[in-house]
Design a protein around this motif. Structure first.
Motif, PDB file in Angstrom:
ATOM      1  N   SER A  13       7.397  38.336  47.059  1.00 16.03           N
ATOM      2  CA  SER A  13       8.122  38.567  45.809  1.00 16.03           C
ATOM      3  C   SER A  13       9.626  38.454  46.002  1.00 16.03           C
ATOM      4  N   LEU A  14      10.121  38.984  47.103  1.00 14.73           N
ATOM      5  CA  LEU A  14      11.560  38.896  47.384  1.00 14.73           C
ATOM      6  C   LEU A  14      11.991  37.448  47.581  1.00 14.73           C
ATOM      7  N   GLU A  15      11.173  36.667  48.253  1.00 10.34           N
ATOM      8  CA  GLU A  15      11.503  35.261  48.467  1.00 10.34           C
ATOM      9  C   GLU A  15      11.536  34.511  47.133  1.00 10.34           C
ATOM     10  N   GLU A  16      10.638  34.884  46.227  1.00  7.53           N
ATOM     11  CA  GLU A  16      10.603  34.236  44.911  1.00  7.53           C
ATOM     12  C   GLU A  16      11.769  34.669  44.022  1.00  7.53           C
ATOM     13  N   THR A  17      12.128  35.945  44.078  1.00  2.00           N
ATOM     14  CA  THR A  17      13.165  36.459  43.179  1.00  2.00           C
ATOM     15  C   THR A  17      14.578  36.365  43.744  1.00  2.00           C
ATOM     16  N   ASP A  20      18.215  33.052  47.551  1.00  2.00           N
ATOM     17  CA  ASP A  20      19.542  32.818  48.096  1.00  2.00           C
ATOM     18  C   ASP A  20      19.972  33.862  49.125  1.00  2.00           C
ATOM     19  N   ILE A  21      19.190  34.919  49.289  1.00  2.00           N
ATOM     20  CA  ILE A  21      19.531  35.982  50.245  1.00  2.00           C
ATOM     21  C   ILE A  21      18.885  35.681  51.591  1.00  2.00           C
ATOM     22  N   ASP A  22      19.656  35.830  52.659  1.00  2.00           N
ATOM     23  CA  ASP A  22      19.147  35.629  54.011  1.00  2.00           C
ATOM     24  C   ASP A  22      18.575  36.959  54.508  1.00  2.00           C
ATOM     25  N   PRO A  23      17.256  37.033  54.700  1.00  2.00           N
ATOM     26  CA  PRO A  23      16.660  38.298  55.130  1.00  2.00           C
ATOM     27  C   PRO A  23      17.074  38.727  56.538  1.00  2.00           C
ATOM     28  N   LYS A  24      17.638  37.812  57.307  1.00  2.00           N
ATOM     29  CA  LYS A  24      18.091  38.163  58.661  1.00  2.00           C
ATOM     30  C   LYS A  24      19.380  38.972  58.633  1.00  2.00           C
ATOM     31  N   THR A  25      20.126  38.873  57.541  1.00  2.00           N
ATOM     32  CA  THR A  25      21.433  39.539  57.504  1.00  2.00           C
ATOM     33  C   THR A  25      21.514  40.693  56.505  1.00  2.00           C
ATOM     34  N   ILE A  26      20.462  40.918  55.732  1.00  2.00           N
ATOM     35  CA  ILE A  26      20.515  41.992  54.726  1.00  2.00           C
ATOM     36  C   ILE A  26      20.406  43.365  55.399  1.00  2.00           C
ATOM     37  N   ASN A  27      21.178  44.312  54.915  1.00  2.00           N
ATOM     38  CA  ASN A  27      21.068  45.670  55.461  1.00  2.00           C
ATOM     39  C   ASN A  27      19.961  46.425  54.731  1.00  2.00           C
ATOM     40  N   GLN A  57      11.204  43.223  56.081  1.00  2.00           N
ATOM     41  CA  GLN A  57      12.194  42.246  56.525  1.00  2.00           C
ATOM     42  C   GLN A  57      11.558  41.182  57.419  1.00  2.00           C
ATOM     43  N   MET A  58      10.716  41.577  58.344  1.00  2.00           N
ATOM     44  CA  MET A  58      10.067  40.617  59.243  1.00  2.00           C
ATOM     45  C   MET A  58       9.157  39.671  58.457  1.00  2.00           C
ATOM     46  N   ASN A  59       8.401  40.198  57.506  1.00  2.00           N
ATOM     47  CA  ASN A  59       7.559  39.339  56.674  1.00  2.00           C
ATOM     48  C   ASN A  59       8.396  38.386  55.823  1.00  2.00           C
ATOM     49  N   TRP A  60       9.513  38.861  55.331  1.00  2.00           N
ATOM     50  CA  TRP A  60      10.394  38.021  54.508  1.00  2.00           C
ATOM     51  C   TRP A  60      10.969  36.895  55.367  1.00  2.00           C
ATOM     52  N   ILE A  61      11.370  37.198  56.573  1.00  2.00           N
ATOM     53  CA  ILE A  61      11.880  36.157  57.488  1.00  2.00           C
ATOM     54  C   ILE A  61      10.807  35.104  57.729  1.00  2.00           C
ATOM     55  N   GLU A  62       9.583  35.536  57.957  1.00  2.00           N
ATOM     56  CA  GLU A  62       8.478  34.592  58.174  1.00  2.00           C
ATOM     57  C   GLU A  62       8.213  33.746  56.936  1.00  2.00           C
ATOM     58  N   GLU A  63       8.303  34.342  55.756  1.00  2.00           N
ATOM     59  CA  GLU A  63       8.092  33.599  54.519  1.00  2.00           C
ATOM     60  C   GLU A  63       9.183  32.549  54.319  1.00  2.00           C
ATOM     61  N   LYS A  64      10.396  32.886  54.705  1.00  2.00           N
ATOM     62  CA  LYS A  64      11.526  31.966  54.539  1.00  2.00           C
ATOM     63  C   LYS A  64      11.382  30.755  55.458  1.00  2.00           C
ATOM     64  N   GLU A  65      10.807  30.955  56.616  1.00  2.00           N
ATOM     65  CA  GLU A  65      10.658  29.868  57.586  1.00  2.00           C
ATOM     66  C   GLU A  65       9.437  29.094  57.254  1.00  2.00           C
TER      67      GLU A  65
END
Length: 65
Positions: A13-17, A20-27, A57-65
């Protein structure tokens, strides 16, 4: 309905919404707010801890890649 334990579904859901946000750098403070702002998210912040946010965060990074 999404809960804190639904880390993969939240990440998708975060990747869809917020593509433009990089999950590697979000606090974690901002990540927690993004999750709580999701339309399908209906759980409060009480069950949210660092481990939960790390999993999201780890799942979001995987989804982005």
């Amino acid at each position: 309905m999404l809960c804190w334990t639904d880390s993969l579904e939240i990440a998708i859901s975060l990747e869809e919404t917020s593509p433009d946000i990089d999950p590697k750098t979000i606090n974690f403070v901002d990540l927690r707010q993004l999750v709580m702002d999701l339309e399908d998210f209906e759980e409060g912040q009480s069950k949210c801890g660092e481990r939960v946010l790390e999993a999201i965060q780890m799942n979001w990074i995987e989804e982005k890649e």
